[in-house]
Design an enzyme around this catalytic site. Structure first.
Site, mmCIF file in Angstrom:
data_model
loop_
_atom_site.group_PDB
_atom_site.id
_atom_site.type_symbol
_atom_site.label_atom_id
_atom_site.label_comp_id
_atom_site.label_asym_id
_atom_site.label_seq_id
_atom_site.Cartn_x
_atom_site.Cartn_y
_atom_site.Cartn_z
ATOM 1 N N SER A 1 31.400 -29.962 -40.414
ATOM 2 C CA SER A 1 31.121 -29.189 -39.175
ATOM 3 C C SER A 1 30.570 -29.989 -38.126
ATOM 4 O O SER A 1 31.056 -29.331 -36.823
ATOM 5 C CB SER A 1 29.656 -28.089 -39.588
ATOM 6 O OG SER A 1 30.122 -27.391 -40.902
ATOM 7 N N GLU B 1 19.268 -28.213 -49.455
ATOM 8 C CA GLU B 1 18.795 -28.357 -48.270
ATOM 9 C C GLU B 1 17.229 -28.869 -48.392
ATOM 10 O O GLU B 1 16.822 -29.670 -48.004
ATOM 11 C CB GLU B 1 18.767 -27.059 -47.161
ATOM 12 C CG GLU B 1 20.125 -26.851 -46.660
ATOM 13 C CD GLU B 1 20.906 -26.063 -47.601
ATOM 14 O OE1 GLU B 1 20.270 -25.638 -48.747
ATOM 15 O OE2 GLU B 1 21.973 -25.731 -47.526
ATOM 16 N N PHE C 1 19.440 -22.827 -42.477
ATOM 17 C CA PHE C 1 19.256 -23.381 -43.664
ATOM 18 C C PHE C 1 18.364 -24.710 -43.354
ATOM 19 O O PHE C 1 17.523 -25.314 -44.275
ATOM 20 C CB PHE C 1 20.545 -23.710 -44.562
ATOM 21 C CG PHE C 1 21.544 -22.920 -44.278
ATOM 22 C CD1 PHE C 1 20.914 -21.440 -44.843
ATOM 23 C CD2 PHE C 1 22.770 -22.858 -44.104
ATOM 24 C CE1 PHE C 1 21.877 -20.324 -44.674
ATOM 25 C CE2 PHE C 1 23.734 -21.742 -44.188
ATOM 26 C CZ PHE C 1 23.119 -20.641 -44.672
ATOM 27 N N ARG D 1 27.830 -26.065 -31.631
ATOM 28 C CA ARG D 1 28.671 -27.157 -31.836
ATOM 29 C C ARG D 1 30.067 -27.075 -31.004
ATOM 30 O O ARG D 1 30.490 -28.032 -30.475
ATOM 31 C CB ARG D 1 29.513 -26.947 -33.384
ATOM 32 C CG ARG D 1 28.386 -27.043 -34.445
ATOM 33 C CD ARG D 1 28.995 -26.996 -35.954
ATOM 34 N NE ARG D 1 29.449 -25.858 -35.931
ATOM 35 C CZ ARG D 1 30.497 -25.523 -36.817
ATOM 36 N NH1 ARG D 1 31.462 -26.495 -37.265
ATOM 37 N NH2 ARG D 1 31.100 -24.329 -37.087
#
Lengths: 264, 321
Positions: free
Chosen positions: B42, B63, B88, B172
């Site tokens: 990612s 996580e 998360f 992103r």
């Protein structure tokens, strides 16, 4: 029961009485383990308590913090009088769940919310691997604590990262039996890639033999010791009555329980 | 101040810049390490992982353990940066971040990507409108709603030695460039992007560019709007916000987050105590996320320049009263 086991238990009773709180069943079940580690196994002393390459003891089952203070008292880190005078006051650095934010050395972690100590310990062990440090990390967990999901996340992580410098001790006093049927810790942890041993958690000689055999066994497998223990070990009253899971002794009970420990 | 903002696509996406910036950090400081919970693709850190296997760790999809491990790494002398998608990296591991990091006085940098509507096709489960509220409630935490790549890359490096919890929520891709490449940023220091007297628009994250677009629409109507980027939602640049309240008499906030507990909440809390002027909030009106393109979601949740303009009109009416 040997003299040091009695002394440690009497310290715990006294401190619990002074702060009017405590989880003494849990404390009594792991005291012999904690003492064995500090006295016979770990590269740790009051003088080296802040050195980078010291061994680490992380108390993941935080409710047994009153097992840590007596050991650190007998090792010369704290004094019984000092803790006794302070514990139970509002601004006390000492309480029934460790709080490292109030200390420089001696206390390595905060405890309270279960399932935190093991991931934290794995992080230290991972750092020791990167650095090539000889430091070993010992982490004391409760059997009931293994209901928490993070415990199993860490088991995957520790095994995948080959943290053979991490030793997980399960104080298996069958707390979990009252909640769920956990099945076999040995089989579970072996399946996760651990090097698993078992010991009588109240027999210091046996514990020492097991810890010594595991120490430095650099085979890529994280270590686990399933320590078979009894809740409230050292006091028949406490073992028999689960009210002592979370109860502090009043003056009368302190005398009674101290007498039981002496006679055990 | 001089801005790069044109409203068009960025010269380079955050996904292209992140890994080189982490590598710069590795060179700058041998103690910096990076952890991910199986989302290396990612933020495009796979190559970094291959190149620095002793500095980059893929923890797997876990996580909570990753946060605890980061705390342990810090204790042993390292400076961990950890990443997952924003829900998360915050909501799922809140107890770990609060206790194992915050309360335990450990220093960890958390990066939550695809915040809010930027989660697009991943939908409601991934669409975090509550991370600012959660992270703001951690004592001493620094909370950054990333407006563009230049700001993110600069702060990633400049906050390296910051103590405690430092949280970046970031898109992103497709975050328009706002700042010049050589712009500098400071924790707790907001920036006035356009001067203006009639009202102040305080906008963070991907809404900063939206606020600049709204400012232009308002200018066409003869309304002079001051646009402010707080840079850090916490600590908030209190002096700047209060000066804006005093000088323009009314504030509109804009965020890609629930209007409860985020930027709008922070501004309203401050202003109501010290310089009570109307504060009107553009953001998610206490709703869950859903699947959609960024454009669709902006339409659904009222996050377009026109929505800020409408709110500005309302604000000016309130100001008159």
């Amino acid at each position: 029961m040997n003299q040091i086991s009695k002394t440690l238990r009497k310290h715990a009773l006294y401190l619990s009485h002074k702060c009017r709180d405590g989880n003494l069943q849990s404390v009594f079940s792991c005291l012999d383990i904690v003492w064995t580690l500090y006295d016979r196994i770990m590269a740790w002393s009051v003088e080296t308590a802040q050195e980078e390459d010291r061994d680490f003891f992380i108390i993941s089952k935080g409710q047994a913090t009153l097992a840590l203070y007596p050991v650190l008292i007998e090792k010369g880190m704290f004094s019984l009088e000092e803790i006794g005078a302070e514990i139970g006051s509002f601004d006390s650095r000492y309480c029934i769940q460790t709080d490292l934010t109030k200390f420089q050395g001696g206390i390595e972690n905060n405890a309270g919310s279960l399932g935190h100590g093991l991931p934290f310990a794995a992080g230290i062990a991972n750092a020791n691997k990167i650095k090539g440090s000889p430091s070993q990390v010992y982490v004391l967990c409760g059997d009931g604590e293994f209901c928490e999901g993070t415990m199993w996340e860490t088991c995957i992580f520790a095994s995948a990262k080959k943290l053979d410098n991490l030793c997980v001790i399960i104080d298996d006093n069958d707390s979990v039996g009252a909640m769920v049927d956990m099945g076999s810790f040995v089989r579970k942890l072996e399946a996760f890639g651990f090097d698993v041993s078992e010991a009588d958690g109240h027999n210091m000689e046996e514990l020492e033999t097991v810890f010594r055999a595991l120490r430095g066994r650099a085979d890529g497998r994280p270590k686990a010791v399933i320590a078979h223990t009894v809740r409230g070990y050292g006091s028949p009253t406490m073992t028999e009555h689960d009210i002592w899971f979370h109860k502090a002794p009043n003056a009368e009970e302190l005398e009674l329980l101290t007498g039981e420990v002496d006679a055990f | 101040m001089k801005l790069r903002y044109t409203g068009s696509k960025p010269e380079a996406d955050i996904t292209q810049l992140f890994s080189p910036t982490m590598e710069e950090l590795f060179e700058l400081d041998e103690k910096v390490v990076y952890l991910d919970a199986d989302l290396m693709g990612s933020l495009k850190t796979q190559e970094l992982w291959k190149k620095h296997p002793d500095r980059v760790f893929n923890c797997g999809i876990q996580e909570a353990n990753m946060v605890g491990v980061a705390a342990g790494l810090f204790l042993a002398g390292y400076k961990p940066y950890i990443h997952s998608f924003s829900p998360f990296a915050t909501r799922r591991v809140f107890d770990q971040v609060f206790l194992s990091v915050g309360y335990a006085k450990k220093s960890v940098h958390l990066i939550g990507s695809d915040a809010g509507i930027m989660a697009t096709d991943n939908g409601g489960t991934h669409m975090c409108f509550e991370d600012l509220a959660l992270m703001r409630s951690i004592p001493g935490a620094c909370v950054v709603d990333v407006s563009d790549a230049a700001m993110f890359m600069y702060l990633l490096k400049s906050t390296k030695d910051r103590e405690g919890v430092t949280y970046f929520r970031t898109p992103r891709r497709n975050a328009p460039d706002i700042y010049e490449k050589d712009e500098t940023f400071e924790v707790g220091k907001g920036k006035v992007l356009t001067e203006g007297e009639d009202l102040t628009i305080i906008a963070s994250g991907v809404m900063t560019a939206t606020a600049l677009a709204a400012q232009r629409l308002l200018a066409e109507e003869g309304i002079s709007a001051r646009v402010v980027d707080p840079i850090t939602v916490k600590p908030l640049d209190e002096a700047l916000v209060l000066r804006c309240a005093e000088e323009t008499g009314v504030i509109v906030t804009a965020e890609n987050h629930n209007v409860i507990g985020g930027l709008g909440g922070a501004v309203a809390e401050l202003v109501s105590e010290n310089c009570p002027v109307p504060v009107l909030r553009v953001g998610i009106r206490d709703q869950y996320g859903q699947v959609g393109t960024e454009a669709f979601l902006r339409e659904q949740y009222g996050l377009n320049p026109e929505d800020i303009v409408k709110k500005a009109h309302l604000a000016l009416e309130k100001k008159k009263k």
